[in-house]
Design a protein around this motif. Structure first.
Motif, PDB file in Angstrom:
ATOM      1  N   ILE A 165       0.821  -1.209   0.000  1.00  0.00           N
ATOM      2  CA  ILE A 165       0.000   0.000   0.000  1.00  0.00           C
ATOM      3  C   ILE A 165       0.858   1.265   0.000  1.00  0.00           C
ATOM      4  O   ILE A 165       0.683   2.145  -0.851  1.00  0.00           O
ATOM      5  CB  ILE A 165      -0.958   0.021   1.213  1.00  0.00           C
ATOM      6  N   THR A 216      -3.589   4.728   3.268  1.00  0.00           N
ATOM      7  CA  THR A 216      -3.587   5.610   2.103  1.00  0.00           C
ATOM      8  C   THR A 216      -3.572   7.072   2.530  1.00  0.00           C
ATOM      9  O   THR A 216      -2.840   7.902   1.958  1.00  0.00           O
ATOM     10  CB  THR A 216      -4.829   5.334   1.227  1.00  0.00           C
ATOM     11  N   LEU A 247      -0.588   9.868   1.667  1.00  0.00           N
ATOM     12  CA  LEU A 247      -0.817  11.140   0.976  1.00  0.00           C
ATOM     13  C   LEU A 247      -0.378  12.317   1.845  1.00  0.00           C
ATOM     14  O   LEU A 247       0.235  13.275   1.350  1.00  0.00           O
ATOM     15  CB  LEU A 247      -2.291  11.277   0.611  1.00  0.00           C
ATOM     16  N   THR A 260       5.258   7.477  -1.565  1.00  0.00           N
ATOM     17  CA  THR A 260       4.671   6.683  -2.645  1.00  0.00           C
ATOM     18  C   THR A 260       3.481   5.882  -2.144  1.00  0.00           C
ATOM     19  O   THR A 260       3.581   5.131  -1.177  1.00  0.00           O
ATOM     20  CB  THR A 260       5.716   5.718  -3.234  1.00  0.00           C
ATOM     21  N   VAL A 261       2.356   6.059  -2.800  1.00  0.00           N
ATOM     22  CA  VAL A 261       1.163   5.242  -2.570  1.00  0.00           C
ATOM     23  C   VAL A 261       0.993   4.350  -3.794  1.00  0.00           C
ATOM     24  O   VAL A 261       0.944   4.843  -4.923  1.00  0.00           O
ATOM     25  CB  VAL A 261      -0.089   6.108  -2.361  1.00  0.00           C
ATOM     26  N   HIS A 262       0.944   3.055  -3.583  1.00  0.00           N
ATOM     27  CA  HIS A 262       0.871   2.111  -4.701  1.00  0.00           C
ATOM     28  C   HIS A 262      -0.570   2.009  -5.210  1.00  0.00           C
ATOM     29  O   HIS A 262      -1.314   1.089  -4.866  1.00  0.00           O
ATOM     30  CB  HIS A 262       1.393   0.735  -4.264  1.00  0.00           C
ATOM     31  N   TRP A 263      -0.938   2.949  -6.063  1.00  0.00           N
ATOM     32  CA  TRP A 263      -2.305   3.001  -6.554  1.00  0.00           C
ATOM     33  C   TRP A 263      -2.653   1.780  -7.391  1.00  0.00           C
ATOM     34  O   TRP A 263      -3.825   1.371  -7.432  1.00  0.00           O
ATOM     35  CB  TRP A 263      -2.525   4.277  -7.353  1.00  0.00           C
ATOM     36  N   ASP A 264      -1.646   1.211  -8.060  1.00  0.00           N
ATOM     37  CA  ASP A 264      -1.931   0.023  -8.866  1.00  0.00           C
ATOM     38  C   ASP A 264      -2.398  -1.130  -7.991  1.00  0.00           C
ATOM     39  O   ASP A 264      -3.349  -1.854  -8.330  1.00  0.00           O
ATOM     40  CB  ASP A 264      -0.697  -0.383  -9.684  1.00  0.00           C
ATOM     41  N   ILE A 294      -3.746  -0.758  -4.935  1.00  0.00           N
ATOM     42  CA  ILE A 294      -5.025  -0.363  -4.351  1.00  0.00           C
ATOM     43  C   ILE A 294      -6.166  -0.617  -5.336  1.00  0.00           C
ATOM     44  O   ILE A 294      -7.246  -1.106  -4.963  1.00  0.00           O
ATOM     45  CB  ILE A 294      -4.990   1.118  -3.927  1.00  0.00           C
ATOM     46  N   ILE A 295      -5.916  -0.317  -6.614  1.00  0.00           N
ATOM     47  CA  ILE A 295      -6.961  -0.514  -7.622  1.00  0.00           C
ATOM     48  C   ILE A 295      -7.217  -1.998  -7.867  1.00  0.00           C
ATOM     49  O   ILE A 295      -8.359  -2.465  -7.850  1.00  0.00           O
ATOM     50  CB  ILE A 295      -6.583   0.196  -8.938  1.00  0.00           C
ATOM     51  N   LEU A 303      -9.850  -1.915  -4.676  1.00  0.00           N
ATOM     52  CA  LEU A 303     -11.048  -1.300  -5.250  1.00  0.00           C
ATOM     53  C   LEU A 303     -11.815  -2.258  -6.162  1.00  0.00           C
ATOM     54  O   LEU A 303     -13.046  -2.359  -6.070  1.00  0.00           O
ATOM     55  CB  LEU A 303     -10.667  -0.025  -6.007  1.00  0.00           C
TER      56      LEU A 303
END
Length: 333
Positions: free
Chosen positions: A69, A116, A120, A125-129, A131-132, A136
């Motif tokens: 994350i 998250t 922010l 670095t937030v690992h959006w990939d 998280i998605i 999500l």
């Protein structure tokens, strides 16, 4: 200072694990208690045991939480520990708020939201990939799968037992619910205790006490014991919401809802290492079996309130986590 902060973070993480247990105890046993397949006390004892067992069965979800994350290593050790502590506090606050109002929100998403938010706030670095793909998307897919499978399986059972003696069928499914409730509790331990393990390891790495994200045995045991103790403490408010306010369940529908939800939890943990919500999974399965009576049998107003809590969980926990980071960073760093 850093060692003391690690101890504080671990204590708060186990506190979150405990609140997760009493907050989500209803996930495993509400249907069995509402159909009188199990007494509340026996159901809680069984759920606590299988939560403990499930917590020791894997580490895939813990690895996702611990390393997938945010990157706490981008900041000095003390700042990294404050970040982890703030995220856990954010999750605990949301757990307590939703517990107070009897809303079965997701402890998993509260924790992910907290992580998250501090990521922010700290500008790391937030690992959006991740998280998605692992948060999500499963957050949307798992309830749909739970609803669809539960509806289809319930329709199949109704057809298969259409000529059977109703009293005999009810009695048999009441016994079967003991097994399905145990399977659900095992899945809850497998999913939710691992999230706390990931947070503790994240704190150990941030504090320089560990170089990788391997889960030590003492972390597994402490997380398992904390969630099982919380489960035994019970979650009566949320149990009433899941067991009776969404729909009045019978043993056959309770069995199907628990069986489907447990299957989804196992698949997510072992096949995808995805930290899905046990709350969302069982609630959607309950709605699925309820819809086989008639659509109006499901109290969609209650379901709508639950859905609002689902949507708010990640941003609300993220906001609290970010706020706590700013406050604690100003005081401790």
């Amino acid at each position: 200072m850093e060692i003391a902060l690690v101890v504080v973070v671990v204590a708060f993480a186990l506190g979150f694990d405990y609140t997760n247990g009493f907050h989500d105890a209803a996930n495993a046993i509400a249907t069995s208690v509402s159909t009188r397949a199990l007494t509340p006390r026996r159901a809680l004892l069984m759920a606590a045991f299988f939560n403990l067992l499930g917590a020791l069965l894997g580490t895939g979800v813990a690895q996702t939480i611990g390393s997938g994350i945010i990157d706490v290593g981008e900041r000095p050790a003390q700042t990294g520990l404050v970040m982890v502590l703030s995220a856990v506090i954010g999750a605990i606050v949301w757990n307590l708020v939703t517990w107070w109002f009897g809303m079965p929100s997701s402890s998993s998403h509260a924790l992910i939201g907290g992580l998250t938010g501090v990521g922010l706030a700290a500008g790391i670095t937030v690992h959006w990939d991740v998280i998605i793909t692992k948060v999500l998307i499963p957050m949307v897919v798992s309830p749909l799968v739970g609803f669809g499978l539960a509806f289809a399986l319930m329709v199949g059972l109704l057809w298969a037992f259409r000529n059977a003696n109703p009293h005999r069928v009810t009695r048999r499914f009441r016994y079967a619910q003991t097994v399905s409730a145990a399977a659900m509790a095992l899945g809850h331990g497998l999913q939710d205790a691992q999230k706390t393990m990931g947070v503790i390891v994240l704190a150990l790495v941030a504090g320089g006490l560990q170089d990788d994200f391997t889960i030590p045995l003492w972390v597994k045991l402490s997380a398992a014991l904390a969630i099982s103790a919380g489960t035994y403490a019970g979650g009566w408010r949320i149990m009433r919401t899941l067991g009776r306010r969404v729909i009045e369940l019978d043993p056959a529908r309770g069995f199907v809802a628990e069986t489907v939800a447990a299957s989804v939890l196992y698949t997510a943990a072992f096949a995808f290492q995805a930290p899905i919500s046990t709350t969302q999974t069982i609630t959607s399965a309950i709605m699925g079996v309820g819809a086989t009576k008639r659509l109006s049998a499901v109290r969609w107003g209650v379901a709508g309130n639950i859905a609002v809590a689902w949507v708010l969980t990640i941003p609300a926990a993220a906001s609290v986590g970010a706020l706590m980071f700013f406050l604690l960073h100003a005081v401790l760093v």
